[in-house]
Each structure stands twice: as C-alpha cells, then as structure tokens.
Design an enzyme around this catalytic site. Structure first.
Site, PDB file in Angstrom:
ATOM      1  N   GLY A   1      41.685  45.221  44.582  1.00  0.00           N
ATOM      2  CA  GLY A   1      41.157  44.562  43.385  1.00  0.00           C
ATOM      3  C   GLY A   1      39.701  44.210  43.630  1.00  0.00           C
ATOM      4  CB  ALA A   2      36.758  44.627  41.417  1.00  0.00           C
TER       5      ALA A   2
ATOM      6  CG  ASP B   1      38.152  48.623  39.861  1.00  0.00           C
ATOM      7  OD1 ASP B   1      38.176  48.068  40.962  1.00  0.00           O
ATOM      8  OD2 ASP B   1      39.173  48.841  39.179  1.00  0.00           O
TER       9      ASP B   1
ATOM     10  CB  CYS C   1      46.683  48.197  38.482  1.00  0.00           C
ATOM     11  SG  CYS C   1      46.045  48.393  40.156  1.00  0.00           S
TER      12      CYS C   1
ATOM     13  CE  LYS D   1      35.675  42.784  38.585  1.00  0.00           C
ATOM     14  NZ  LYS D   1      37.075  42.615  38.190  1.00  0.00           N
TER      15      LYS D   1
END
Ligand code: RUB
Length: 303
Positions: A18-19, A195, A126, A231
């Site tokens: 995960g970012a 992301d 996800c 992001k």
C-alpha cells in the site's frame, strides 16, 4: 543499516504494501540509517542520501507518494552547507513528511466516512489503508453498514482488508475476484485507494480497479478514490507515463508449463470518467478539480 535493508526487502516482497505504508516505511528507514552517522563532507552525505533514496524508489516503481516524499526531503536538505546541518534538515523534513501522512490519513478517514450511511453496502478491492481508515471511522461513528471485498489475486491483499475489518467488527463478505460483478450489483458505493494520480485525472490502482469501476458504472454505483494528495504524479504534466509495475510470474503460477506466458501486471489506470470523486485531505473533488487543487496547494509538487 540492518533496518534499512530489512525495509527494502519487506517492500519488495510486499510484506509492507500500500502506497502510504511504503512511503512511511521508507522515510522511517532513512531516519534510522542516518540516525548515528556523522559526515565530514557534504558531497559524501548527499551521495549517500541519493543512493539510498534511489534504492527505495526502485522497490516499487508505481509510487509517486514515495518519490514526492523523497523530493520534499531533498528540497529541504538543499545542495550546500555544513553536512551535519544538512543531516539535521533531513531529519526535520522526514518528520514533516510523517506528519503530513498522519494528518492526511485522519482527514481522509473523516471525509470518507461522511459518504457512508446506515444500511449501505460498500465494495472495495485490494488493501488500501485510506479506505479501511474511512470504514473504521464510520464504524466508530456508530454507522451500520457492510463491506463486500475481493481476495485480490495473486497476493491476496484482500485478506488483509477482510481481517482488519473483521477485527474492527465491521461485517465483511469476501469474494473471489471474478465474483466482483455479483458483489457490486448489491452495493451502494465503491471505495478504492490509489497509488498514483496523473495530470489528466487518471487514477492508478491495483489491477482490476478499472474493470470493477466499469461494472460499478453499469449498476449506477459511484466510485470514490481515497488518496493522499501527494500521490499526484508531477511527471505526468510533461507527458511521462507513470510506470506500471510488473511482478514475477511466479506469484501467479510457480511452475507454469512451458509455452504459457504469464503477465503479472500489478496496477492499472482508471479512466476519470468512471470516478465520482477523489477524496483526499484537501476535500472531495472531481479528478479534474483535484489536480488543480493539489497543484495550487503544493506548488513544489509541480516543479
Ligand atoms: C495496494 C493498492 C492500494 C494503494 C493505496 O497495492 O493498490 O489500493 O496502494 O493504498 P500493493 P493506501 O498491495 O501492491 O502495494 O491507501 O494504503 O496508500
């Protein structure tokens, strides 16, 4: 040193995923590496900082939050001065980046939870800490809702989501990825993380995200992307495409027969037309307005 190498390994193997978690762990790894170091020459410090940053950025290519955070720290370090003052500035900037993630996470949880009403079913794919943060905040507010989530082949990050929600006592129904249409047609909202977000408002998230957004459109389910505004990918302003990470075929099929080619593409772009809004710490904006807002708020991100 050991913590730094371990962080690299854990990010590459997706143990840290995960970012947000990747960026946070990277900044903490830099703090830990430099915490007991002294430098006599600025060039030695700068070259060490640059080589460690490069190694961190190479772990997951589709991560502008990580790249932007490192650029932010670089900007604060500057290019000259007493090397130990530079190290101090580096620590200060790393702490500011960590503070930014904390504030963003809290704001996204608050704003995202406002979209959730009693009786709703929310679809997710996800594992996104921004999404689970909002769901947990809605639960704390006493809202009664249910989450439908995918297992997310090949690495099953959907199980992380399901476990986290179950622990928070949020009812969750877990589907195989190909069950997403059946799940989505029952849902009121689709929440996904991101992301990367490009200058054209495209959102890059786990493979499957656009396919599920298309299904959501068919059933009139609004798609919200929950993401830290850092992001945003500034390279996209210059037409440089966001790299899409391809991972080992072994994650999909360890001993595939000869003649079978496996494409293990980790992420995909979601068309902005399919996105109702991006929810970031800056507020709720259409993808187009999000891009204007992030560039206005953080001018350094576009330079
Ligand atoms: C994780 C993923 C998440 C985003 C956002 O992919 O696609 O949706 O990273 O997560 P992977 P967060 O497991 O391959 O890293 O909201 O936590 O930043």
């Amino acid at each position: 040193m050991i913590k730094f190498e371990k962080t690299l390994r854990d990010i590459k193997s997706v143990k840290i995923q995960g970012a947000e978690s990747v960026a946070k762990a990277s900044i903490e790894a830099l703090i830990s590496y430099f915490s007991k170091k002294k430098f006599k020459k600025e060039s030695v410090f700068l070259s060490k900082f640059s080589s460690l940053s490069k190694r961190l950025m190479e772990t997951r290519p589709t991560e502008p939050l990580l790249r932007n955070s490192i650029r932010f720290v670089e900007k604060e370090i500057g290019s000259e001065g007493d090397p130990n003052e530079m190290v101090k500035r580096m620590f200060g900037a790393c702490r500011q980046a960590l503070y930014h993630y904390e504030v963003a996470e809290k704001s996204i949880a608050d704003i995202g939870s406002n979209k959730i009403e009693d009786g709703m079913k929310i679809f997710t794919h996800c594992h996104s800490s921004s999404v689970t943060g909002s769901l947990k905040r809605a639960k704390e507010q006493g809202k009664k809702f249910e989450v439908f989530n995918t297992e997310t082949r090949p690495l099953f990050q959907g199980r992380i989501t399901a476990k986290e929600l179950a622990k928070a006592k949020i009812p969750v129904k877990h589907f195989v990825d190909s069950g997403a249409r059946v799940a989505l047609k029952e849902c009121d909202l689709m929440f996904i993380g991101a992301d990367a977000i490009t200058s054209e408002g495209k959102v890059i998230n786990k493979i499957g995200s656009e396919m599920f957004a298309l299904v959501a459109e068919k059933y009139g389910v609004p798609v919200y992307v929950l993401a830290d505004s850092w992001k945003f990918d500034p390279q996209s302003i210059y037409g440089i495409p966001e790299p899409i990470e391809k991972r080992s075929s072994k994650e999909v099929w360890a001993k595939a027969p000869k003649g079978v080619e496996i494409l293990n593409i980790a992420f995909e772009r979601v068309n902005p037309d399919l996105i109702a809004a991006i929810i970031s710490e800056l507020g709720v904006y259409t993808p187009e307005n999000f891009v204007s807002e992030v560039r206005r708020t953080y001018p350094w991100l576009s330079r």
